[in-house]
Design a protein around this motif. Structure first.
Motif, short mmCIF file in Angstrom:
data_model
loop_
_atom_site.label_atom_id
_atom_site.label_comp_id
_atom_site.label_asym_id
_atom_site.label_seq_id
_atom_site.Cartn_x
_atom_site.Cartn_y
_atom_site.Cartn_z
N SER A 96 -48.23 77.43 24.02
CA SER A 96 -48.46 77.34 25.46
C SER A 96 -48.62 75.91 25.93
CB SER A 96 -49.67 78.18 25.85
OG SER A 96 -50.70 78.02 24.91
N LEU A 134 -54.18 80.08 23.47
CA LEU A 134 -54.04 81.43 22.91
C LEU A 134 -54.90 81.64 21.68
CD1 LEU A 134 -50.18 81.79 23.03
CD2 LEU A 134 -51.77 83.11 24.35
N CYS A 157 -54.32 80.57 18.73
CA CYS A 157 -53.41 81.07 17.70
C CYS A 157 -53.57 80.29 16.41
CB CYS A 157 -51.97 81.01 18.18
SG CYS A 157 -51.34 79.35 18.39
N ILE A 206 -47.36 84.57 21.15
CA ILE A 206 -47.38 84.91 22.57
C ILE A 206 -47.00 86.35 22.85
CG2 ILE A 206 -46.79 82.54 23.18
CD1 ILE A 206 -44.20 83.85 24.37
N HIS A 265 -55.75 88.02 19.86
CA HIS A 265 -54.61 87.16 19.54
C HIS A 265 -54.62 86.88 18.04
CE1 HIS A 265 -53.05 86.34 23.45
NE2 HIS A 265 -54.28 86.20 23.90
#
Lengths: 119, 183, 322, 392
Positions: free
Chosen positions: B66, B99, B101, D80, D173
């Motif tokens: 992102s 996110l 991640c 995502i 996530h």
């Protein structure tokens, strides 16, 4: 007689209580600085209401209403009988059984005709 | 009759659940225990010499899906080792779009960026969730650090790691092999 | 006499409103426990002042009247629902003396007032000029009309047994005949269950809250209401259930009759116990569909009610029932 | 419900041809409605309370995820796509990763495949638990029995999310799948926790059955409502439990095995009726089956490496210049497929997700007419659509 006075007094007390709450709500309410027409739209899940809500509505309940009238009249006959039940004895019981029987026949007919089905 | 019976059964079930302990907690007063691998916000680390570990290479900025990380590379002399090396002149991480991640942690060649075990406090402005470089270095000192860094993550994903380690414990991951894989 | 009427009226109104307020708290706490949650904890000790906080919040809200609504009806309906629900409380004896209105036609009057409470609901639904409210109001009318009949029939059972329509006399009769011994044998229990079901449907409570079914009709009749007007509809539902439990405990559970202690306490205890059971029922069952509910009323409850009435009549003619 | 009206077969028929008994009313159900599972809008044409015509309008949650994926490199896509199917992020991640691995011709180690299967089954349990709760919520109301079932299923879903958090550090996530394997290895004691959680869930499932599908009140609401005929279901591309409830024996886990499903046999659960009740029964039975499968996968987890190639270090680590693939897996809602066309270099040229929920809600115009407004929520709930997946 006193019972009805009591009911009236209770009515006055309840009205005062509810009126007090309404008055409190009126005095404490928040007022928007600017009125917006969007706020006053009828709620329809965030979409513009499509057509009026005051329409001819077919609720399929009119049979229910007829039934209600029927059985409510019957109940009106039941009450005077109910308090004199002991005094009337077996004769009174017999007549009320006949009365109920006639009603139940009508009920069974309506049931068989499917009047109580949500069509 | 069956309806009544089923209704009673349902009521019995809810009553059964009423005597179990509640599973909700009063959030600000009681905090949920986090597992070892829990990770949220970020911190930048110093290396063992006390110098900033980040070399400003920008690998994290490039991998971020992102694109919330911006790194500005600068070259200057180290105050400790007196050697010229890369530094991050500016490092900003925008948590609002993050996110979580963990990819930036995984790709860091110098284990400079790690994640924390406690979340950032909510704020009233958007800037409250933008982590600037001073805030990231501040996080290193003031907040508990998460379990993972690039070395440990790489060790876990080492393709050559095989039957040798049955359920590997993360804290004692072999560092030398991991360093080889990371280079 | 008039002074006594005033005092007892105020006392009963205060009792009803206090029990309602703490009933709200108790329901939320109980529901929380049944759902493995905590329930209200923040306002006051163990969240005890939550209803007061709710009331203060509702009072402060901005009242919004929709653009095309019928303003007068829209404004008038919610206070009226509360008024009619509250009025029934006047007829319920909370003690041998503590009944504001000790009327000889108590039972029919209660049922009449319960039926009257339907009119403001319909007013609210129609005046909102909202389709969800209209659907909800339609359902409310059909449902209350249908369940009025079994309600009348089951209320007749204690009337026949006691030979009086005065609630105080009914309680006195139950006291004389040791309701706990006589009652459950074969008439009281089914009549009680049917009465509770019909009363729940009249009060639009889950599992019979089809007019409000918030998963289908958003909030049904109360969709357009804000602030205290919403609060009135909400309050009316609670008061209706509470007073309904009071009526049920008067008619079937011996009312203020208890082995020791003050009679008011027994009445409040029985009412609250019944109220809690209704909560319990509410948090355990899913709701039925409108047509299934009608079918339940007309196909099963009405004939069952008639049968119970006739059985009660037969019982009074036997030597044991005289 | 009585016999199906003949006009139900023509969902998009012209309203002028219908003879209403009152005025026709147009009711917008959604987007801001308590039980449309997100932001689906259904335009209902009502005659009284009876639905004459229903038109669903998806698209309120469109986030252009597919286009976004085309801007990212292969290694960046996985984190995502978690948000696509926000009730089962694990499988929506796996669906994309499967396609990417197929396109790049990357081998996945056996340990990673078994771990992925275990995670997929756990995710199925979690997803079905949430579905059971929300559907009962639709039927019973947030302020009634439905609310209770909802909180119970959420409580048990927490156990699964705790497991995922223990493995990956996140509850939503995950980003635990990477091209060629899994990023996170099983921590010490995780298998034991998982067995404990699954035992508890298995013990609690009969309680939900008491409250829902074994309860006659619930069954009355569900039986015979929203019957989806197998021919129609196949024509519309409905997959997963919705299709199996209509009597079609189809499950990708058995018919086109992915992950490690070729090594552990799956019992496919089907039902005949195709109504809301059958869909409920199939999902609850699937939950039990998934518990069994998850146990089998974690008990048989083989040793070995977790990633086949080099772990991710650069965004442009994987390059491919041509080719197109379609890979699909059986998510909690059905066949979740990904069609991937390679661009020149490190990003895909086109990525298309085939969401099972989209096909499920395309059955709504056929299922709704003839039923009442109350049945809308039962039908919609039993189809289990996730709007994040429908609109992407």
């Amino acid at each position: 007689m006193s019972g009805w006075t009591g009911l009236f007094v209770f009515l006055v007390v309840s009205v005062v209580m509810i009126g007090g709450l309404l008055a409190a709500a009126w005095m404490l309410r928040v007022k928007a600085r600017r009125d917006s027409p969007l706020k006053r739209h009828a709620y329809e899940c965030g979409e513009e209401p499509d057509g009026p809500a005051w329409i001819r509505f077919h609720p399929r309940y009119y049979v229910v209403a007829l039934f209600f009238v029927l059985f409510d009249v019957e109940a009106a006959f039941f009450f005077p009988w109910a308090i004199r039940e002991r005094a009337l004895g077996w004769a009174g019981l017999g007549s009320i059984v006949v009365f109920t029987g006639v009603l139940l026949v009508g009920w069974a007919y309506a049931l068989r005709k499917g009047a109580l089905k949500w069509q | 009759m069956g309806y009544l019976l089923d209704g009673l059964k349902s009521m019995w079930t809810t009553a059964l659940n009423a005597i179990r302990p509640p599973f909700t907690q009063e959030f600000p007063k009681v905090l949920r225990p986090h597992p070892e691998r829990y990770h949220t916000s970020f911190a930048l680390l110093h290396d063992e010499t006390g110098d900033e570990a980040c070399t400003g290479c920008g690998a994290c900025a490039r991998i971020c899906p992102s694109q919330v990380i911006t790194v500005k590379l600068g070259k200057r002399e180290s105050a400790i080792t007196q050697k010229k090396r890369g530094y991050a002149d500016d490092f900003t991480l925008d948590l609002t779009a993050c996110l979580v991640c963990e990819l930036c942690v995984q790709v860091c060649p110098t284990d400079a960026i790690v994640m924390l075990k406690v979340p950032e406090l909510p704020g009233f402005r958007r800037e409250d969730l933008v982590l600037s470089m001073p805030r990231l270095y501040e996080n290193e000192k003031s907040k508990p650090l998460g379990w993972s860094n690039a070395t440990k993550l790489m060790a876990m994903q080492d393709p050559k790691a095989g039957a040798a380690k049955p359920e590997p414990s993360k804290e004692t991951a072999p560092a030398p092999a991991a360093a080889g894989a990371a280079s | 006499m008039t002074l006594f009427a005033w005092l007892s009226s105020i006392l009963v109104a205060v009792i009803v409103l206090t029990v309602t307020a703490f009933g709200l708290w108790w329901e939320r706490k109980l529901a929380g426990r049944m759902q493995s949650r905590l329930g209200p904890t923040i306002v006051g000790p163990i969240g005890l002042f939550q209803p007061i906080a709710d009331l203060l919040k509702l009072v402060q809200k901005e009242p919004i009247i929709p653009q095309r609504a019928d303003r007068a009806l829209f404004w008038l309906a919610p206070p009226l629902t509360t008024l009619f629900a509250l009025l029934v409380a006047a007829l319920v004896p909370f003690g041998p003396k503590l009944a504001p209105a000790n009327i000889d036609v108590g039972v029919p009057l209660i049922i009449a007032l319960g039926g009257l409470a339907l009119i403001p609901v319909w007013m609210a639904g129609w005046a909102s000029h909202n389709k969800y409210a209209l659907l909800g109001a339609m359902r409310a009318v059909a449902q209350s009309v249908s369940y009025g009949v079994p309600l009348v029939l089951t209320a007749l059972v204690p009337v026949i047994l006691a030979g009086s329509m005065n609630l105080n006399s009914i309680v006195a009769w139950q006291h004389r005949h040791h309701w706990l011994v006589v009652w459950p044998v074969f008439l009281g229990l089914p009549a009680f269950i049917l009465f509770i079901l019909a009363m729940l449907a009249e009060a639009n409570r889950i599992p019979f809250d089809i007019p409000e079914a918030e998963s289908e009709l958003v909030a049904g009749v109360s969709t357009e209401y804000t602030g205290m007007h919403f609060g009135f509809i909400y309050l009316a539902e609670y008061v209706h259930t509470l007073v309904g439990s009071a009526v049920a405990s008067t008619l079937f559970l011996g009312g203020w009759d208890g082995p020791f202690g003050p009679s008011v306490l027994w009445m409040v205890l029985k009412t609250c116990l019944l109220f809690s059971v209704l909560y319990w029922l509410r948090w355990s069952l899913v709701r039925l569909r409108a047509d299934q509910l009608m079918a339940l009323a007309w196909k099963w409850l009405v004939p069952a009610g008639l049968a119970l009435v006739l059985l009660a009549a037969v019982w009074t003619q036997t030597p044991w029932g005289r | 419900m009585e016999a199906t009206p003949a006009w139900r077969k023509l969902p998009y028929r012209r309203l002028e041809l219908y003879e209403p008994e009152g005025d026709l009313m147009t009711l917008q159900l959604g987007p801001q409605h308590p039980s449309t599972h997100g932001v689906l809008r259904i335009k209902l044409h009502l005659d009284g309370e009876r639905i004459v015509k229903a038109v669903p309008f998806p698209g309120y949650l469109h986030r252009a995820v597919e286009k976004l994926c085309e801007q990212l490199t292969y290694v960046q896509i996985a984190p995502i796509v978690d948000k696509n199917d926000y009730v089962a992020p694990m499988t929506s991640e796996q669906a994309i990763i499967l396609a990417i691995e197929k396109l790049l011709k990357v081998e996945v180690p056996r340990r990673a495949r078994w771990l992925r299967s275990a995670l997929a089954e756990l995710q199925r349990v979690a997803s079905h638990l949430l579905w059971l709760g929300t559907m009962t919520l639709d039927l019973g109301g947030a302020l009634g029995g439905g609310g209770s079932v909802f909180v119970y299923t959420m409580r048990e879903r927490e156990l699964v999310l705790d497991l995922f958090e223990g493995l990956t550090g996140s509850r939503f996530h995950y980003n635990t799948h990477t091209v060629g394997g899994n990023r996170h290895d099983v921590p010490a004691g995780w298998a034991k926790d998982m067995h404990a959680a699954l035992d508890l869930i298995e013990k609690r499932i009969p309680e939900y059955e008491t409250l829902t599908q074994n309860n006659r009140l619930f069954v009355e609401r569900m039986r015979g409502i929203g019957v989806l005929e197998p021919e129609l279901a196949l024509e519309l591309g409905v997959t997963g439990p919705n299709l199996r409830a209509s009597g079609v024996d189809h499950d990708l886990r058995r018919d086109a095995p992915f992950h490690a499903y070729d090594e552990v046999a799956t019992n496919v659960i089907t039902a005949k009726a195709g109504d809301c009740l059958a869909r409920t029964q199939v999902r609850v039975a699937e939950m039990k089956e998934s518990v069994r499968l998850a146990r089998a996968f974690i008990d048989g987890l083989p040793e070995g490496p977790l990633v086949s190639g080099k772990p991710i270090k650069l965004p442009g680590q994987f390059k491919v210049n041509s080719g197109q693939v379609y890979a699909a897996l059986e998510s909690a809602r059905g066949e979740l497929g990904t069609f991937l066309v390679a661009g020149a270099g490190t990003s895909p040229y086109r990525l298309k997700i085939r969401p099972p929920s989209y096909h499920a809600i395309s059955a709504l115009p056929y299922l709704l007419p003839g039923h009442t407004v109350s049945d809308t929520v039962a039908i919609l709930g039993s189809l289990d659509p996730i709007m994040g997946e429908v609109d992407r």
